[in-house]
Design a protein around this motif. Structure first.
Motif, short mmCIF file in Angstrom:
data_model
loop_
_atom_site.label_atom_id
_atom_site.label_comp_id
_atom_site.label_asym_id
_atom_site.label_seq_id
_atom_site.Cartn_x
_atom_site.Cartn_y
_atom_site.Cartn_z
N PHE A 125 87.31 -27.38 57.73
CA PHE A 125 88.68 -27.58 57.38
C PHE A 125 88.79 -26.75 56.15
CE2 PHE A 125 91.76 -28.83 54.45
CZ PHE A 125 92.85 -28.84 55.40
N ALA A 126 89.41 -25.36 56.28
CA ALA A 126 89.55 -24.44 55.18
C ALA A 126 90.95 -24.55 54.48
CB ALA A 126 89.43 -23.06 55.65
N PHE A 127 90.78 -25.05 52.95
CA PHE A 127 91.71 -24.91 52.22
C PHE A 127 91.63 -23.52 51.44
CE2 PHE A 127 93.41 -26.73 48.07
CZ PHE A 127 94.76 -26.97 48.50
N ILE A 128 92.95 -23.00 51.47
CA ILE A 128 92.96 -21.65 51.23
C ILE A 128 94.01 -21.52 50.24
CG2 ILE A 128 93.10 -19.11 51.60
CD1 ILE A 128 92.09 -19.80 54.58
N ASP A 129 93.96 -21.54 48.91
CA ASP A 129 95.02 -21.84 47.91
C ASP A 129 95.06 -20.77 46.83
OD1 ASP A 129 97.07 -22.97 46.38
OD2 ASP A 129 95.92 -24.65 45.68
N LEU B 223 78.24 -23.94 46.07
CA LEU B 223 79.13 -23.14 45.12
C LEU B 223 78.75 -21.83 45.20
CD1 LEU B 223 81.48 -22.97 43.20
CD2 LEU B 223 79.94 -23.75 41.22
N THR B 224 79.76 -21.02 45.53
CA THR B 224 79.39 -19.59 45.65
C THR B 224 80.25 -18.78 44.50
OG1 THR B 224 78.75 -19.49 48.11
CG2 THR B 224 79.51 -17.59 46.74
N HIS B 225 79.73 -18.03 43.74
CA HIS B 225 80.40 -17.31 42.74
C HIS B 225 80.67 -15.75 43.32
CE1 HIS B 225 80.51 -14.78 38.67
NE2 HIS B 225 81.55 -15.15 39.02
N ASN B 226 81.84 -15.85 43.87
CA ASN B 226 82.38 -14.59 44.57
C ASN B 226 83.56 -14.84 45.13
OD1 ASN B 226 82.22 -12.07 45.77
ND2 ASN B 226 80.18 -12.30 46.66
N THR B 227 84.36 -13.71 45.48
CA THR B 227 85.58 -13.91 46.28
C THR B 227 85.44 -14.65 47.71
OG1 THR B 227 85.79 -11.87 47.26
CG2 THR B 227 86.46 -12.05 45.04
N PHE B 228 86.77 -15.21 48.05
CA PHE B 228 86.75 -15.80 49.39
C PHE B 228 86.51 -14.66 50.46
CE2 PHE B 228 89.83 -16.57 53.20
CZ PHE B 228 89.08 -17.37 53.65
N GLU B 229 87.24 -13.50 50.16
CA GLU B 229 87.21 -12.29 51.18
C GLU B 229 85.76 -12.05 51.21
OE1 GLU B 229 89.30 -8.13 52.27
OE2 GLU B 229 89.83 -9.06 50.46
N LYS B 230 85.08 -11.46 50.07
CA LYS B 230 83.62 -11.04 50.10
C LYS B 230 82.78 -11.90 50.81
CE LYS B 230 84.24 -7.63 46.41
NZ LYS B 230 83.43 -7.45 45.00
N THR C 87 96.80 -12.19 47.38
CA THR C 87 95.76 -11.21 47.61
C THR C 87 94.42 -11.93 48.19
OG1 THR C 87 94.99 -10.88 45.25
CG2 THR C 87 96.71 -9.28 46.19
N GLY C 88 93.37 -11.41 48.99
CA GLY C 88 92.30 -11.99 49.16
C GLY C 88 92.00 -12.99 50.13
N LEU C 89 93.14 -12.99 51.03
CA LEU C 89 93.04 -13.81 52.53
C LEU C 89 93.52 -13.28 53.51
CD1 LEU C 89 96.13 -16.42 52.35
CD2 LEU C 89 95.47 -15.00 50.12
#
Length: 372
Positions: free
Chosen positions: A146-150, A119-126, A155-157
């Motif tokens: 498999f990337a679930f981007i929801d 688990l990473t506490h950050n944004t998907f982009e960073k 913003t941020g993808l």
């Protein structure tokens, strides 16, 4: 879905439907990919809190449970699984961490495949940018993912990040393309950078060719899908519209994969989902709406067969099925009933190396000319 406010974490029918699709797809994706891979990743770019206010599990727990409860788990013992969850909101991340710790403790039996949970506490982009940098420096690429981007919004993808992480590889993406937000704000001052990041194109190029406001939603979807192909590098890209009770599109689920088997799996998952609440999943075939219904209208697919294969002889059943999967909203399960009806009415002729039916590799279809 991951609205940052914990108070708003009440699940709606739309989200339940997305989770049904995710669960169904992963149950098929895990065994298929592990049949020729020894390491796979499930990545949730906007992971949320892990559980909704009514106790319903969120996408991280659904993904984990799809593996640990799989009927063929023992066959996947050779494979290492990494579940990577990314969440930017501090309260959501803390809640999710508690859920994951409880899940791991409950299922830590000491047997089965190697399963890592991060688990990473950050944004998907960073987080993605840092990973892409590390991979580039090492000259490597991400393991099949498999990337679930929801996201909640648009913003941020960034398109270039999706390309650098998942393009030209064994990976796949399922993106919630929030077209309602995009079409509302795309021409608003101050949104230029966000829109260019999302599409990988300046706003004026995104909007080029838009016919009218009525067609804006479909136009934006088409541009996004084209970019996932051309920039993202995915060979197969399909979208599925979630329409609400008013008939308006709420969002598109856009699936990008490098394998046609992935399209087949996703189609099966989509057709099984039940959005409820007066909403439906749908797609279009030559301008005709196709509702993902248990008893769908297959007339558009019948017309498609008679048009695409007009005048051709000895067309293999497999070719007809793959055309259906890759080029239409329908599934391969819709093919044989249509062909049976066409044969009974004398419209087509079937050559068989079998007593009946349409067995793969043993049946070929002669189609009439378009004018017949």
């Amino acid at each position: 879905m991951n609205d940052a406010s914990p108070a708003k974490w009440a699940i709606d029918p739309h989200t339940r439907a997305k989770h049904q699709i995710l669960d169904s797809y992963l149950k098929g994706w895990f065994p298929k990919l592990t049949s020729f891979q020894d390491k796979v990743i499930y990545l949730d770019g906007f992971a949320g809190r892990g559980r909704y206010t009514d106790g319903t599990e969120g996408s991280p727990l659904i993904a984990l449970r799809a593996l640990v409860g799989h009927q063929h788990l023992k066959r996947m013992d050779h494979c290492k699984f990494i579940f990577w969850f990314i969440e930017a909101n501090k309260e959501n991340e803390a809640a999710l961490r508690r859920e994951l710790e409880a899940f791991v403790e409950e299922h830590n039996t000491g047997s089965g495949p190697d399963i890592g949970v991060d688990l990473t506490h950050n944004t998907f982009e960073k987080t993605g940018r840092e990973l892409a940098k590390q991979l580039d420096e090492k000259g490597g690429k991400i393991a099949p993912t498999f990337a679930f981007i929801d996201p909640f919004g648009y913003t941020g993808l960034p398109m270039d990040l999706i390309k650098s992480l998942f393009g030209n590889s064994q990976s796949e993406v399922l993106v919630n393309f929030m077209v309602g937000f995009v079409q509302r704000f795309i021409e608003r001052e101050g949104q230029e950078a966000a829109i260019e990041s999302l599409f990988g194109l300046p706003v004026d190029q995104v909007m080029a060719g838009k016919l009218s406001d009525a067609k804006r939603v479909e136009h934006l979807r088409d541009v996004y899908m084209a970019q996932l192909k051309e920039v993202g590098g995915f060979e197969y890209v399909r979208s599925f519209a979630m329409t609400n009770h008013t008939g308006n599109v709420s969002y598109y689920l856009v699936h990008g994969t490098h394998h046609r088997e992935g399209v087949k799996l996703m189609k099966a998952a989509m057709w099984k989902a039940d959005p409820g609440g007066g909403s439906v999943f749908q797609d279009r075939l030559h301008g005709v709406e196709v509702l993902f219904d248990p008893a769908p209208d297959t007339e558009p697919l019948r017309a498609e067969f008679l048009s695409v294969f007009a005048g051709r002889s000895a067309v293999p059943i497999d070719e007809i099925e793959w055309h259906t999967i890759l080029e239409t909203p329908y599934r391969e399960t819709h093919v044989r009933p249509i062909l049976t009806a066409l044969e009974k009415s004398g419209v087509i002729t079937v050559r068989r190396n079998a007593t009946r039916g349409f067995p793969s590799g043993r049946a070929w279809v002669d189609f009439p000319n378009a004018s017949e």
